[in-house]
Write a protein that holds these residues in place. Structure first.
Motif, PDB file in Angstrom:
ATOM      1  N   GLY A 166      51.044  34.066  43.973  1.00 31.74           N
ATOM      2  CA  GLY A 166      51.687  34.060  42.676  1.00 31.74           C
ATOM      3  C   GLY A 166      51.631  35.423  42.032  1.00 31.74           C
ATOM      4  N   LEU A 167      51.977  35.448  40.760  1.00 37.33           N
ATOM      5  CA  LEU A 167      51.962  36.686  39.967  1.00 37.33           C
ATOM      6  C   LEU A 167      50.662  36.748  39.167  1.00 37.33           C
ATOM      7  CD1 LEU A 167      53.364  39.188  38.736  1.00 37.33           C
ATOM      8  CD2 LEU A 167      54.381  37.632  37.040  1.00 37.33           C
ATOM      9  N   VAL A 168      49.991  37.889  39.264  1.00 39.66           N
ATOM     10  CA  VAL A 168      48.725  38.068  38.552  1.00 39.66           C
ATOM     11  C   VAL A 168      48.664  39.498  38.026  1.00 39.66           C
ATOM     12  CG1 VAL A 168      47.470  38.700  40.661  1.00 39.66           C
ATOM     13  CG2 VAL A 168      46.227  37.723  38.719  1.00 39.66           C
ATOM     14  N   GLN A 169      47.995  39.684  36.926  1.00 43.44           N
ATOM     15  CA  GLN A 169      47.848  41.026  36.348  1.00 43.44           C
ATOM     16  C   GLN A 169      46.783  41.811  37.097  1.00 43.44           C
ATOM     17  OE1 GLN A 169      47.066  40.550  32.156  1.00 43.44           O
ATOM     18  NE2 GLN A 169      49.246  40.332  31.683  1.00 43.44           N
ATOM     19  N   PRO A 170      46.881  43.116  37.078  1.00 44.63           N
ATOM     20  CA  PRO A 170      45.815  43.936  37.682  1.00 44.63           C
ATOM     21  C   PRO A 170      44.450  43.569  37.120  1.00 44.63           C
ATOM     22  CG  PRO A 170      47.692  45.311  37.146  1.00 44.63           C
ATOM     23  CD  PRO A 170      47.986  43.945  36.560  1.00 44.63           C
ATOM     24  N   GLY A 171      43.472  43.474  38.014  1.00 45.50           N
ATOM     25  CA  GLY A 171      42.135  43.047  37.622  1.00 45.50           C
ATOM     26  C   GLY A 171      41.922  41.555  37.703  1.00 45.50           C
ATOM     27  N   GLY A 172      42.995  40.812  37.920  1.00 42.76           N
ATOM     28  CA  GLY A 172      42.895  39.367  37.991  1.00 42.76           C
ATOM     29  C   GLY A 172      42.465  38.854  39.351  1.00 42.76           C
ATOM     30  N   SER A 173      42.463  37.522  39.484  1.00 43.54           N
ATOM     31  CA  SER A 173      41.989  36.870  40.700  1.00 43.54           C
ATOM     32  C   SER A 173      42.976  35.807  41.165  1.00 43.54           C
ATOM     33  CB  SER A 173      40.638  36.193  40.457  1.00 43.54           C
ATOM     34  OG  SER A 173      39.638  37.135  40.100  1.00 43.54           O
ATOM     35  N   LEU A 174      42.974  35.578  42.458  1.00 49.87           N
ATOM     36  CA  LEU A 174      43.705  34.473  43.083  1.00 49.87           C
ATOM     37  C   LEU A 174      42.873  33.964  44.241  1.00 49.87           C
ATOM     38  CD1 LEU A 174      47.420  35.731  43.396  1.00 49.87           C
ATOM     39  CD2 LEU A 174      46.611  33.880  41.926  1.00 49.87           C
ATOM     40  N   ARG A 175      43.069  32.679  44.553  1.00 50.74           N
ATOM     41  CA  ARG A 175      42.462  32.131  45.764  1.00 50.74           C
ATOM     42  C   ARG A 175      43.564  31.578  46.655  1.00 50.74           C
ATOM     43  NH1 ARG A 175      38.129  27.251  46.909  1.00 50.74           N
ATOM     44  NH2 ARG A 175      39.929  25.948  46.392  1.00 50.74           N
ATOM     45  N   LEU A 176      43.674  32.139  47.835  1.00 50.39           N
ATOM     46  CA  LEU A 176      44.630  31.653  48.817  1.00 50.39           C
ATOM     47  C   LEU A 176      43.972  30.595  49.698  1.00 50.39           C
ATOM     48  CD1 LEU A 176      46.292  34.991  50.001  1.00 50.39           C
ATOM     49  CD2 LEU A 176      46.823  33.585  47.993  1.00 50.39           C
ATOM     50  N   SER A 177      44.771  29.629  50.125  1.00 52.29           N
ATOM     51  CA  SER A 177      44.321  28.602  51.053  1.00 52.29           C
ATOM     52  C   SER A 177      45.212  28.602  52.282  1.00 52.29           C
ATOM     53  CB  SER A 177      44.361  27.223  50.397  1.00 52.29           C
ATOM     54  OG  SER A 177      43.506  27.151  49.283  1.00 52.29           O
ATOM     55  N   CYS A 178      44.613  28.241  53.395  1.00 57.72           N
ATOM     56  CA  CYS A 178      45.341  28.131  54.669  1.00 57.72           C
ATOM     57  C   CYS A 178      44.909  26.822  55.308  1.00 57.72           C
ATOM     58  CB  CYS A 178      45.014  29.326  55.549  1.00 57.72           C
ATOM     59  SG  CYS A 178      45.593  29.206  57.258  1.00 57.72           S
ATOM     60  N   VAL A 179      45.818  25.870  55.384  1.00 58.02           N
ATOM     61  CA  VAL A 179      45.514  24.561  55.957  1.00 58.02           C
ATOM     62  C   VAL A 179      46.102  24.478  57.356  1.00 58.02           C
ATOM     63  CG1 VAL A 179      45.753  22.078  55.696  1.00 58.02           C
ATOM     64  CG2 VAL A 179      45.493  23.513  53.670  1.00 58.02           C
TER      65      VAL A 179
END
Length: 124
Positions: A10-23
């Protein structure tokens, strides 16, 4: 049919976080090392991180060390990539891939199965 499906981009600002998943499905999940790769527009694909089948061994590209963490849940056939302190240069399509050898996990040629990818955009 062997399959890997990524989600969490997705879209996130610099310094932010995301968690990707792989099923994963269609193969014996804990027999395979799983790697995350990324490809930015106009650039070659590069390895980001890998985890062994048991989860006991991991490795990271220098450009994500200290910011990204890879993990897996073999009961859920899922691998995660926690991405913190994101930078604009992390913008890319992130793919997960499965291969039989952890020692070759950072090399795309060593992977047997690939997901279609999830887009991560880091921008203000």
């Amino acid at each position: 049919q062997s399959q890997l499906v990524e989600s969490g981009g997705g879209l996130v600002q610099p310094g932010g976080s995301l968690r990707l998943s792989c099923v994963a499905s269609g193969f014996t999940f804990d027999y395979y090392a799983i790697g995350w790769f990324r490809q930015a527009p106009g650039k070659e694909r590069e390895g980001v991180s890998c985890i062994s089948g048991s989860g006991g061994s991991t490795n990271y590209a220098d450009f994500v060390k200290g910011r990204f963490t890879i993990s897996r849940d073999n009961f859920k056939n899922t691998v995660y990539l926690q991405m913190n302190s994101l930078k604009p240069e992390d913008t890319a399509v992130y793919h997960c891939a499965a291969g039989p050898y952890f020692s070759l996990c950072s090399n795309a040629d060593g992977m047997d199965y690939w997901g279609k990818g999830t887009l991560v955009t880091v921008s203000s």
